[in-house]
Structures are given as structure tokens and as C-alpha cells.
Design a protein around this motif. Structure first.
Motif, short mmCIF file in Angstrom:
data_model
loop_
_atom_site.label_atom_id
_atom_site.label_comp_id
_atom_site.label_asym_id
_atom_site.label_seq_id
_atom_site.Cartn_x
_atom_site.Cartn_y
_atom_site.Cartn_z
N ILE A 197 0.84 -1.21 0.00
CA ILE A 197 0.00 0.00 0.00
C ILE A 197 0.86 1.25 0.00
O ILE A 197 0.56 2.24 -0.68
N ASN A 198 1.95 1.23 0.75
CA ASN A 198 2.88 2.37 0.73
C ASN A 198 3.48 2.56 -0.66
O ASN A 198 3.60 3.70 -1.14
N ASP A 199 3.86 1.46 -1.31
CA ASP A 199 4.43 1.55 -2.66
C ASP A 199 3.43 2.16 -3.64
O ASP A 199 3.77 3.05 -4.43
N MET A 200 2.19 1.69 -3.58
CA MET A 200 1.17 2.20 -4.51
C MET A 200 0.82 3.65 -4.21
O MET A 200 0.59 4.45 -5.13
N SER A 201 0.77 4.00 -2.93
CA SER A 201 0.50 5.40 -2.57
C SER A 201 1.60 6.31 -3.07
O SER A 201 1.34 7.40 -3.61
N ASN A 202 2.85 5.89 -2.93
CA ASN A 202 3.97 6.69 -3.43
C ASN A 202 3.92 6.82 -4.95
O ASN A 202 4.26 7.87 -5.50
N ASN A 203 3.48 5.75 -5.61
CA ASN A 203 3.37 5.79 -7.07
C ASN A 203 2.33 6.82 -7.51
O ASN A 203 2.58 7.62 -8.44
N ILE A 204 1.17 6.83 -6.84
CA ILE A 204 0.13 7.79 -7.19
C ILE A 204 0.55 9.21 -6.80
O ILE A 204 0.32 10.17 -7.54
N GLU A 205 1.18 9.35 -5.63
CA GLU A 205 1.64 10.67 -5.20
C GLU A 205 2.65 11.24 -6.19
O GLU A 205 2.60 12.44 -6.51
N THR A 206 3.56 10.42 -6.67
CA THR A 206 4.54 10.88 -7.66
C THR A 206 3.85 11.39 -8.92
O THR A 206 4.23 12.42 -9.49
N THR A 207 2.81 10.68 -9.35
CA THR A 207 2.05 11.11 -10.53
C THR A 207 1.37 12.45 -10.29
O THR A 207 1.41 13.35 -11.14
N ILE A 208 0.73 12.60 -9.12
CA ILE A 208 0.03 13.84 -8.82
C ILE A 208 1.00 15.01 -8.73
O ILE A 208 0.76 16.09 -9.29
N VAL A 209 2.11 14.82 -8.02
CA VAL A 209 3.10 15.89 -7.87
C VAL A 209 3.66 16.28 -9.24
O VAL A 209 3.85 17.47 -9.53
N HIS A 210 3.92 15.30 -10.08
CA HIS A 210 4.44 15.59 -11.42
C HIS A 210 3.44 16.44 -12.21
O HIS A 210 3.83 17.39 -12.91
N ARG A 211 2.16 16.11 -12.10
CA ARG A 211 1.14 16.87 -12.84
C ARG A 211 0.97 18.28 -12.27
O ARG A 211 0.76 19.23 -13.03
N VAL A 212 1.06 18.40 -10.95
CA VAL A 212 0.96 19.74 -10.35
C VAL A 212 2.13 20.61 -10.78
O VAL A 212 1.98 21.80 -11.09
N LYS A 213 3.32 20.03 -10.80
CA LYS A 213 4.52 20.78 -11.21
C LYS A 213 4.44 21.20 -12.67
O LYS A 213 4.97 22.25 -13.05
N ASN A 214 3.78 20.41 -13.51
CA ASN A 214 3.65 20.74 -14.92
C ASN A 214 2.43 21.60 -15.22
O ASN A 214 2.28 22.07 -16.35
N SER A 215 1.56 21.78 -14.23
CA SER A 215 0.37 22.60 -14.44
C SER A 215 0.74 24.09 -14.46
O SER A 215 1.58 24.54 -13.67
N PRO A 216 0.14 24.88 -15.34
CA PRO A 216 0.47 26.32 -15.38
C PRO A 216 0.05 27.05 -14.11
O PRO A 216 0.67 28.04 -13.73
N TYR A 217 -1.00 26.58 -13.44
CA TYR A 217 -1.43 27.15 -12.17
C TYR A 217 -2.26 26.10 -11.44
O TYR A 217 -2.76 25.14 -12.02
N TYR A 218 -2.42 26.33 -10.15
CA TYR A 218 -3.17 25.39 -9.33
C TYR A 218 -3.79 26.15 -8.16
O TYR A 218 -3.44 27.31 -7.89
N ALA A 219 -4.72 25.49 -7.46
CA ALA A 219 -5.36 26.05 -6.27
C ALA A 219 -5.44 24.96 -5.21
O ALA A 219 -5.43 23.77 -5.53
N ILE A 220 -5.51 25.38 -3.95
CA ILE A 220 -5.52 24.40 -2.85
C ILE A 220 -6.67 24.71 -1.90
O ILE A 220 -7.16 25.85 -1.84
N GLN A 221 -7.11 23.69 -1.20
CA GLN A 221 -8.01 23.84 -0.06
C GLN A 221 -7.45 23.00 1.07
O GLN A 221 -6.89 21.93 0.83
N LEU A 222 -7.57 23.47 2.30
CA LEU A 222 -7.01 22.75 3.43
C LEU A 222 -7.88 22.93 4.67
O LEU A 222 -8.60 23.93 4.80
N ASP A 223 -7.77 21.95 5.53
CA ASP A 223 -8.54 21.94 6.77
C ASP A 223 -7.80 21.05 7.76
O ASP A 223 -7.03 20.16 7.36
#
Length: 623
Positions: A187-213
Motif C-alpha cells: 500500500i505504501n508503494d502504490m501510494s507513493n506511485n500515485i503521489e509521484t504522478t500527482i506531484v508531477h502533474r501539479v509541477k507541470n500545471s500552469p497554475y493550481y489552487a488548494i483547499q485545506l482543513d
């Protein structure tokens, strides 16, 4: 006797010296285990031995003959033509007169069988590894404990395979590792795999927005959730970026330090952040030390949005005394029935005997922002059953259920809270239509038209009543108060951004927020019939993102308005999932990997994970 012993000793030494000579014609091995030990001759394999049906296995120094017919392995000392021929005559007399090509064919088949066996074993191992990842993924998607794979899923799979495919196939199921620790690693391996994909897409995105709680879990850990909305291949996507504990305090500085450390670790650029959506606590919105204030120092384009769900919850707090007192009485009635198990069971049986659709009341929780409307609707629907129940179980507020004026107020509150719940569920943010509706509802009641409130209208029609004048005054005053409160939290929207909502409306071109060049580009867009067709088929944000290459200035201004979150609904929803994952029985669980797999629509790359795991295992084996 002594002379004979001495002579033999000399012969032994001479024999040893001859055999150890490098010019000896025979190839022998001189392995001396110590003084006085006899010599052991190591025989070599000759390719001509194939005519006897033998090949060799083992190392070159000490090969062993292998029969290509039966597969028997003989000792090195049997590498003599006479012994090999004797094995062929005694064990395989039918193949005694076969030509050499027959034995060479048998040798080729034997090599093929060995290769296929090794390949099959390797393939089974790879399949078992991939199966382990798939089972781990399904366990995480179901938000179940990691022990369920070994205790339930594995035995069930083995029983099914045994019944359908036989015992031999069922034994291969044991090759799939399903232990608790193994599932956690997968599960840790798969989570890291998905996280890497998300971070890569965020870094390549021209802009982004966040929400936090942030919230506190069952182990008293302060947990910070952060969701990100970004652009991927021209489309907007939303994903959980991280779920991390705040070690000590939950101040704005602590929240910013945790978020900033993650962004620096993943090399995410703050300058492309366009929006932050939070609730209105001081730790988030403090003027100098709040999270938003600290973020604006590193992200100049960022804008802050107050969560509209929290705002609408605040607007319902402002009620007239009469309506507020009526709401308190309604809650007391529900508590009288629900808080006593005996009363709850008797009321359940009563509702079933009377043929009611619902057989129980709902409880009200301040934290759950949808419960207030639902409890009032259910209370109003079961009012006749509650009155019958109070006849046999006296309660000091039972007379309210016979008071038509009180029931009219109850029906109105059930309707208005249901409307606000619908507004929350639709996740609408700043919308001027809300205020127009409130004013419209008030004008309808002034004209004795209660059709906009279904429960109130049906109650009046059923009992052939007119709306009580005092109740009407209270309702109209409440609607006006709601409208005023909404205006305080949601300021009136100017028309400067109408061009974003409809770029094909000619009246929006005169907006003051655009310069001359941008207005010219907007005119080009409004005259393009292909874009008009795309506007009808795409969502508003995706339409403007599709124009980012052709009209970058307008697209960026539109994205700055449309991309930021209007609510923290995702965080609110995920905290419920988090509470389901991390219970008192799993209070030491690091829930982020399980939570990411449970929430993310992305599927990990199982093939890549298997290759990485196998490469890691081979590297450890070599070291």
C-alpha cells in the motif's frame, strides 16, 4: 618388514611427485587434504559420450553425467565409456542401437524442459507479486484492515480455486504473499506511485489552487488535509496532495511550515498558486501570522476564499426568538424519544403498525451541517405518530403537536432548512440567485402564496387553514434577516467578470477590468462560431483552459477566478473517511497511504511497481 614399509613409502612419494608433475599426460586433480591422504582423480566429460545418452551438469572441474533419457545423475567417477554404456544397456536396452541424432534430440528436449521449468517458476513469482499488489489495492479501496487479506481473502481465494481448478492450482495460491506487513508495504508503494504522478502533474500545471482543513483524530493527533486542483492535459483535476500530522500546535505558522516543507521537498512552485480555500479561523485568516498571510508572502497571485459551507452554516444561526424557541422544542421532542431505548423501540413498533414509510426519528448534530434540515422534515412527517405516542407516554411539550400555529412554523423551518441543504449539496459558491430567491419567497408569503414551501403549503391545504398572521410576520422577518446575513458574508458581485461567464454576450465587452488588447481578443472569441460550439459542450473552466495557447492573457484571468475552490467540501468529506479508517482499534495507523488509495480515482502502475520490486530484490541478492 621395516624395509618393505620404507620401500612402499618411497613408492608413494614417487607416485605423488609424478602425478603432481605439470607434464603429466592425464588431467587429474591434486586436492591434498593433508599428509598421508590418497589422491582423488577428477574425470572430464567428452562430447562423444552423447552416443551413450549422457550429457554433463555441474562445474568444469568436477562434471557429473546426466542421462538424457531418464534424467539420472551419476557420480564423476562414472565418466567412463564402459560405465556409461552399461547404464544404457541395463536401464534403457530399447535405445541401445539408436543413432547419435536420437540422443541429441533427447538432449535438446531436456534443455527445453529445464528452461521452461525455470521460466515458469520465474513467471509464477512475478504473477504472485502482481497479485499481491492487486489484493492490497482492493483492501485499501475497501478501507479494510490489512490483516483481512491473510485471514479471509487468501483462504477464500484458495477455496474457490480448489473447487474450480483443482488442488494443484490451489497450491499455487500459497505463493501470493498476503501478510499484514506485506500489505502495508504494498500500500505504501502504490501510494507513493500515485503521489509521484500527482506531484508531477501539479509541477507541470500552469497554475493550481488548494483547499485545506485540520481536525483531530482518535489518537489526539492534529491532522492537516490539503487538496489541490490543477490542470492536466487541458482538463481540471482534483486530488489529495497530502495528509500529515501537526506535531505540536495548530497555529498559522505551524500549518504554513508543514505545507511549505512539503512543497519544497516536492519542488512545487508557490508562484503558480492562484487560490486558497479555508474556513475563517484565526489560524488560517489572521492578518499577520495566519496561514493565508504567510502564503501571500511567497505567492503573490494567490487569493483567499472563505468556505461557503461554513458561511451558510453561520447564516442559519441568526433566527428570531420565536422560531429559535420552536426549534429548541422540536429537538427536545426528538431527544425524549431517541435518548431512551425503550421509547425508541415502542415508537418504532407504533410507526410500523400505523403503516408509516419511516419508523424512526433522526438525531440532530451541530457538527453535521445537513442534519438540522433532515431532522425537522422527519419530525414533521411523523407528527401524527408522535402525537399518538405522547398520548400513552405523557410529555410536557405534547400539546405542541396539536397546535396548528406551532406546526405551521415547524413546516416552514423544515422547508427553509431543506432548501439550504440543497444549496450546500450543490456546492454553489458566490451566487446572486440565492438572494433573489429569498426576496421572491418573502413576496410570495406577503401575497398569501405558500407554494414555494411544500410542507407548509400541504399542511395548510390539508387542514383548510390560512397562514397565521404572526407566523407570517416571523417568516417574512426571518427571510429578510437571512437575505441580509447572506449579503454580509457574500458581498454583491460586480459585473466585471461577466465576460468569463459568457464571452459571447456583447454587453460584457465593455467591462472595465480588461484593457484594449484584451477586449479585442474577447471580440475575436465572440465572433468564432467554433468556439461558441465548444462553449456549449465544455464546462466553463475547461472552455477557458482550452484557449490558453491562443488567448493566454484572457485564459489566465479566467482561471484565476474559476480555478480556486469555493468550499472545503472535499476536506469535510475526507475527514469522515479518515475516521472510518483510523479507529480505536487501529489508532497507530499512518492513514495517508490507505487514504490516498481509497480516495484517488487514479490506478497505480502495477507493472512498474513489480519491476521496481524485482530490481530491488535482485540488487539485494547481488550484494
Amino acid at each position: 618388514m621395516d624395509k618393505w614399509l620404507k620401500k612402499e613409502s618411497v613408492k608413494t612419494q614417487e607416485s605423488a611427485s609424478v602425478s603432481s608433475s605439470p607434464h603429466c599426460g592425464k588431467s587429474t586433480s591434486n586436492d591434498h587434504d593433508g599428509p598421508g591422504k590418497s589422491l582423488t582423480k577428477k574425470r572430464k566429460y567428452d562430447d562423444d559420450y552423447i552416443k551413450y545418452g549422457f550429457t554433463c551438469i555441474g562445474d568444469q572441474e568436477c562434471p557429473k553425467p546426466l542421462c538424457v533419457i531418464c534424467g539420472d545423475v551419476l557420480a564423476n567417477s562414472s565418466l567412463k565409456p564402459s560405465l556409461l554404456r552399461r547404464h544404457l544397456e541395463t536401464r534403457h536396452p530399447a535405445q541401445l542401437d539408436k543413432p547419435v541424432d536420437f540422443f541429441k534430440q533427447k538432449l535438446a528436449e531436456k534443455k527445453s524442459d529445464i528452461t521452461s521449468f525455470i521460466s515458469k517458476a520465474s513467471t509464477d513469482h512475478e504473477n504472485a507479486l502482481e497479485a499481491s499488489y492487486h489484493v492490497s489495492y482492493q483492501v485499501a479501496k475497501a478501507s479494510e484492515a490489512h490483516t483481512i487479506a491473510e485471514s479471509l481473502i487468501g483462504p477464500c481465494i484458495k477455496d474457490v480455486v480448489h473447487c474450480m481448478l483443482g488442488e494443484k492450482a490451489a497450491k499455487r495460491i500459497d505463493m501470493v504473499p498476503l501478510s499484514n506487513n506485506t500489505l502495508s508495504q504494498r500500500i505504501n508503494d502504490m501510494s507513493n506511485n500515485i503521489e509521484t504522478t500527482i506531484v508531477h502533474r501539479v509541477k507541470n500545471s500552469p497554475y493550481y489552487a488548494i483547499q485545506l482543513d485540520e481536525s483531530t483524530d482518535v489518537a489526539n493527533l492534529a491532522i492537516l488535509l490539503l487538496f489541490v486542483r490543477y490542470v492536466n492535459e487541458g482538463m481540471v483535476e482534483e486530488d489529495l496532495l497530502f495528509c500529515r500530522p501537526l506535531e505540536e500546535r495548530t497555529t498559522g505558522e505551524d500549518i504554513f511550515n508543514l505545507t511549505n516543507a512539503y512543497f519544497q521537498e516536492k519542488e512545487i512552485d508557490w508562484s503558480r498558486c492562484l487560490g486558497i480555500c479555508t474556513y475563517g479561523a484565526t489560524s488560517m485568516t489572521g492578518k499577520y501570522t495566519g496561514f493565508v498571510a504567510r502564503t501571500k508572502k511567497v505567492a503573490s497571485k494567490v487569493s483567499w476564499t472563505h468556505c461557503s459551507i461554513h458561511i451558510q452554516a453561520l447564516t442559519t444561526k441568526h433566527m428570531l426568538e420565536g422560531l429559535k424557541e420552536m426549534l429548541v422544542k422540536a429537538v427536545k421532542m426528538v431527544n425524549f424519544i431517541k435518548s431512551w431505548p425503550t421509547n425508541s423501540r415502542i415508537f418504532h413498533v407504533l410507526c410500523e403498525e400505523m403503516g408509516s414509510i419511516h419508523d424512526c426519528l433522526l438525531t440532530h448534530t451541530e457538527v453535521r451541517w445537513l442534519s438540522q434540515g433532515k431532522i425537522l422534515v422527519r419530525l414533521f412527517e411523523l407528527r401524527t405518530k408522535i402525537l399518538v405516542f405522547f398520548n400513552s407516554h405523557p410529555f410536557h411539550l405534547a400539546s405542541c403537536m396539536e397546535n396548528n400555529v406551532w406546526l405551521q412554523s415547524l413546516a416552514y423551518l423544515a422547508d427553509i432548512f431543506s432548501r439550504i441543504n440543497d444549496l450546500n449539496l450543490s456546492l454553489q459558491g458566490l451566487n446572486i440567485t440565492v438572494f433573489n430567491k429569498l426576496q421572491f419567497w418573502g413576496s410570495c408569503l406577503e401575497n398569501n402564496q405558500a407554494e414555494c414551501f411544500s410542507n407548509l403549503h400541504d399542511f395548510l391545504a390539508e387542514h383548510k387553514l390560512q397562514l397565521d398572521q404572526c407566523t407570517k410576520t416571523n417568516i417574512i422577518a426571518h427571510l429578510k434577516g437571512l437575505c441580509t446575513t447572506f449579503r454580509d458574508y457574500f458581498p454583491a458581485i460586480s459585473g466585471d467578470n461577466d465576460w468569463i461567464r459568457n464571452p459571447f454576450d456583447d454587453t460584457t465587452i465593455s467591462t472595465q477590468i480588461l484593457n484594449t488588447e484584451e477586449k479585442e481578443k474577447l471580440i475575436e472569441i465572440s465572433c468564432d462560431y467554433e468556439l461558441r460550439r465548444s462553449f456549449r459542450n465544455l464546462s466553463l473552466i475547461n472552455f477557458w483552459l482550452s484557449l490558453r495557447n491562443e488567448y493566454p492573457l484572457l485564459a489566465e484571468k479566467a482561471a484565476a477566478v474559476l480555478l480556486p475552490f469555493s468550499t472545503t467540501y472535499l476536506c469535510e468529506k475526507v475527514f469522515s473517511s479518515y475516521a472510518h479508517l483510523k479507529t480505536k482499534y487501529r489508532n497507530r495507523l499512518d492513514a495517508e497511504p490507505d487514504l490516498r488509495l481509497y480516495l484517488s480515482p487514479k490506478v497505480p502502475d502495477f507493472k512498474e511497481l513489480c519491476r521496481a520490486k524485482q530490481a530491488s530484490q535482485q540488487k539485494r541478492a547481488r550484494s
